[in-house]
Structures are given as C-alpha cells and as structure tokens.
Design an enzyme around this catalytic site. Structure first.
Site, PDB file in Angstrom:
ATOM      1  N   ASP A  19       0.918  -1.397   0.289  1.00  0.00           N
ATOM      2  CA  ASP A  19      -0.842  -0.056   0.022  1.00  0.00           C
ATOM      3  C   ASP A  19       1.069   1.282   0.248  1.00  0.00           C
ATOM      4  OD1 ASP A  19      -2.105   1.585  -0.058  1.00  0.00           O
ATOM      5  OD2 ASP A  19      -2.875   0.731   2.524  1.00  0.00           O
ATOM      6  N   GLY A  20       0.778   2.297  -0.649  1.00  0.00           N
ATOM      7  CA  GLY A  20       0.815   3.909  -0.188  1.00  0.00           C
ATOM      8  C   GLY A  20       1.079   4.032  -1.311  1.00  0.00           C
ATOM      9  N   ARG A  32      -0.245   9.798  -9.818  1.00  0.00           N
ATOM     10  CA  ARG A  32      -0.892   8.057  -9.152  1.00  0.00           C
ATOM     11  C   ARG A  32      -0.099   7.068 -10.033  1.00  0.00           C
ATOM     12  NH1 ARG A  32      -3.885   7.274  -5.652  1.00  0.00           N
ATOM     13  NH2 ARG A  32      -3.972   4.963  -6.150  1.00  0.00           N
ATOM     14  N   HIS A  36       2.848   4.097  -8.709  1.00  0.00           N
ATOM     15  CA  HIS A  36       2.750   1.761  -8.636  1.00  0.00           C
ATOM     16  C   HIS A  36       4.330   1.710  -9.583  1.00  0.00           C
ATOM     17  CE1 HIS A  36      -1.221   2.148  -7.661  1.00  0.00           C
ATOM     18  NE2 HIS A  36      -1.577   2.587  -8.665  1.00  0.00           N
ATOM     19  N   LEU A 130      11.878 -20.463  -4.260  1.00  0.00           N
ATOM     20  CA  LEU A 130      10.624 -19.555  -3.898  1.00  0.00           C
ATOM     21  C   LEU A 130       9.388 -19.171  -4.292  1.00  0.00           C
ATOM     22  CD1 LEU A 130      10.066 -17.055  -1.916  1.00  0.00           C
ATOM     23  CD2 LEU A 130      10.564 -15.192  -3.590  1.00  0.00           C
TER      24      LEU A 130
HETATM   25  C1  FPP Z   1      -2.104   0.118  -2.636  1.00  0.00           C
HETATM   26  O1  FPP Z   1      -1.225   1.667  -4.063  1.00  0.00           O
HETATM   27  C2  FPP Z   1      -1.161  -0.949  -4.540  1.00  0.00           C
HETATM   28  C3  FPP Z   1      -2.170  -1.119  -5.454  1.00  0.00           C
HETATM   29  C4  FPP Z   1      -3.588  -1.369  -5.937  1.00  0.00           C
HETATM   30  C5  FPP Z   1      -1.533  -1.940  -6.398  1.00  0.00           C
HETATM   31  C6  FPP Z   1      -0.338  -2.928  -6.188  1.00  0.00           C
HETATM   32  C7  FPP Z   1       0.501  -2.943  -7.243  1.00  0.00           C
HETATM   33  C8  FPP Z   1       1.987  -2.948  -7.963  1.00  0.00           C
HETATM   34  C9  FPP Z   1       3.110  -2.925  -6.631  1.00  0.00           C
HETATM   35  C10 FPP Z   1       2.607  -2.968  -8.866  1.00  0.00           C
HETATM   36  C11 FPP Z   1       2.077  -4.481  -9.152  1.00  0.00           C
HETATM   37  C12 FPP Z   1       2.575  -5.082  -9.021  1.00  0.00           C
HETATM   38  C13 FPP Z   1       2.636  -6.994  -9.407  1.00  0.00           C
HETATM   39  C14 FPP Z   1       3.149  -7.751  -8.970  1.00  0.00           C
HETATM   40  C15 FPP Z   1       2.992  -7.081 -11.152  1.00  0.00           C
HETATM   41  P1  FPP Z   1      -1.947   2.914  -3.278  1.00  0.00           P
HETATM   42  O2  FPP Z   1      -2.557   3.116  -4.817  1.00  0.00           O
HETATM   43  O3  FPP Z   1      -4.047   2.380  -3.143  1.00  0.00           O
HETATM   44  O4  FPP Z   1      -1.895   4.009  -2.549  1.00  0.00           O
HETATM   45  P2  FPP Z   1      -2.470   5.066  -1.737  1.00  0.00           P
HETATM   46  O5  FPP Z   1      -3.458   4.139  -0.826  1.00  0.00           O
HETATM   47  O6  FPP Z   1      -1.318   6.149  -1.272  1.00  0.00           O
HETATM   48  O7  FPP Z   1      -3.372   5.318  -2.513  1.00  0.00           O
END
Ligand code: FPP
Length: 239
Positions: A19-20, A32, A36, A130
């Site tokens: 998250d974050g 945003r 990612h 893994l």
């Molecule tokens: C939450 O942060 C994150 C996600 C919903 C997506 C997570 C995806 C990745 C880290 C990249 C893809 C991963 C793989 C394995 C290919 P948020 O956007 O909700 O952050 P915020 O709470 O700060 O808005």
C-alpha cells in the site's frame, strides 16, 4: 545498523499488502501511476530478498476485486504493468527457480493479461525455489464463497473440517501465512486472505510501498522474531 536474523525462525510464508503507491507519487508531484511503476522495483527487491534468505512462500496483493472501482486509466496501467513485468523478468525469475501461482478470479481480467499470467505459471510450474503467489483480482470473501461452491460440487457429506475447506480455497496446498506485512501505516486487512490469516503475525510498516526494500523487510523480520507466537496456547512457537 546491521540486523541479525535467526535463520531458524524465519516465516515460511509472508503475505504483503503493498500500500501507499499513490501517496508516494503525489508527495513527489507525480501522477499516481508513477507510484505503481516504482512499486515494481520494490516487488523485484522483496522477491529477490525472500529467495535469498530462504522464505518459501511470498504472496503479494497486486490487484483486489475492489480495485476495479479505480479510474479506467489507472486500471489499464496496472494491467499493462503486470504484462510488462513478466515480459522483462520471467526468464530471470525462472532461472532463480521461482514458482509463480495466481490467486484470484479470472473474470473480468483482459485476455492478454491472463495469457501472460498463464504462461508464467506454466513455465515455472516445476520450479522448487521461492513460491510467488500473485493475488490478482483477488477478494477474500469471494474466495470463501468460491470455495463453498467448489465444495458443494464435490457432493459432500456433512462434517466439513478446516483441512478439507483449506484445500478448496485458491491457496489449496499452500501453508497459511506466518506474517502479514502492510505498508504505508494503514491498519486494515482489506479483504485479503481472510481465512488464511487466522494466526498470522501482523506488522504494519509506516514506509510507503515504493520505498519498501530489503532493509525495510529486514526490520520487519526482526520485529517478527521479537514476537511470541502461541497459536492460542501458552508456549511460544516459531515457524
Ligand atoms: C496500493 O497502493 C497498490 C495497488 C493497488 C497496486 C499494487 C501494485 C504494484 C505494486 C505493482 C504491480 C505488482 C506486480 C506484482 C506486477 P495505492 O495506489 O492504494 O496507494 P495509496 O493508498 O497511497 O493511494
């Protein structure tokens, strides 16, 4: 500061709510989705570290059933990111013996994304390093309902046990997580592995996911090793 870990007390299975990403990007005046993109580098670092220190299972919450509510552009970006990730990294992951599984519903993931996931799963099926589980279009409640459906289709007799039910979950055959890490300082489970996290230690890191790398993981593992795991009993047990 050097962190010394007891290699005999490492979690066998780590689950992560990454998250974050959005906040990381916004704090830098970026869109945003750049969070990612940078988050992918954390994914790489954490997979590599888990492989090196001998963690057997790593489950990453990459896209939830609730994430479809995000803006269309962000959803498209996340789908593309996964495909790019596999295109760029699958041979290295395979070379390191990583076995990839997907946890989640296929519907309504676009066909091209499913093909890329399926190819990665098929290629790495016999690997013994893994175990990397990608929770993608994953929802914990949905998983439990799907498991009930699967079980009913088996024309069962009364007397359902935890062992039988565990086998019909998406995670059938995978041990429950010993440790749940959530980044960005939020104290929520967010519909993640609702059944499997029953006895997991939960560590919330204040660090935003794109900044969560090997040193931050080591700190969390040190915290995990300070905890006593009693599973409802009285004596500490470590995985
Ligand atoms: C939450 O942060 C994150 C996600 C919903 C997506 C997570 C995806 C990745 C880290 C990249 C893809 C991963 C793989 C394995 C290919 P948020 O956007 O909700 O952050 P915020 O709470 O700060 O808005």
């Amino acid at each position: 500061m050097k962190i010394h870990l007891d290699t005999k007390c490492l979690p066998r299975h780590i689950a992560v709510i990454m998250d974050g990403n959005g906040r990381w990007a916004r704090r830098r005046g970026l869109p945003r989705v750049e969070g990612h993109r940078e988050g992918m580098n954390s994914v790489r670092s954490i997979i590599q570290t888990c492989g090196e220190i001998g963690v057997s299972y790593l489950t990453l919450y990459a896209f939830s059933t609730e994430n479809w509510k995000r803006p269309r552009g962000e959803i498209r970006f996340l789908m593309k990111l996964l495909v790019e990730y596999f295109k760029r990294e699958i041979s290295e992951l395979h070379g390191r013996g990583v076995r990839i599984r997907m946890l989640g519903r296929r519907e309504p993931i676009p066909a091209g994304v499913l093909t890329s996931i399926d190819n990665a799963v098929r290629l790495t099926r016999d690997n013994r390093g893994l175990n990397l589980n990608l929770a993608f279009n994953y929802g914990g409640r949905r998983e439990i309902l799907d498991a009930v459906d699967t079980w009913l289709q088996m024309k069962p007799r009364p007397g359902l046990t935890e062992e039988i039910f565990s086998r019909v979950l998406y995670t059938g055959g995978i041990p429950d997580p010993d440790l749940l890490i959530r980044t960005s300082g939020e104290y929520r489970i967010s519909n993640f592995l609702l059944w499997q996290l029953a006895y997991a230690e939960i560590v919330v890191s204040p660090v935003l996911w794109p900044a969560f790398r090997r040193p931050e993981l080591m700190q969390v593992l040190a915290e995990y090793q300070r905890r006593e795991r009693r599973f409802g009993g009285v004596r500490p047990v470590h995985a």
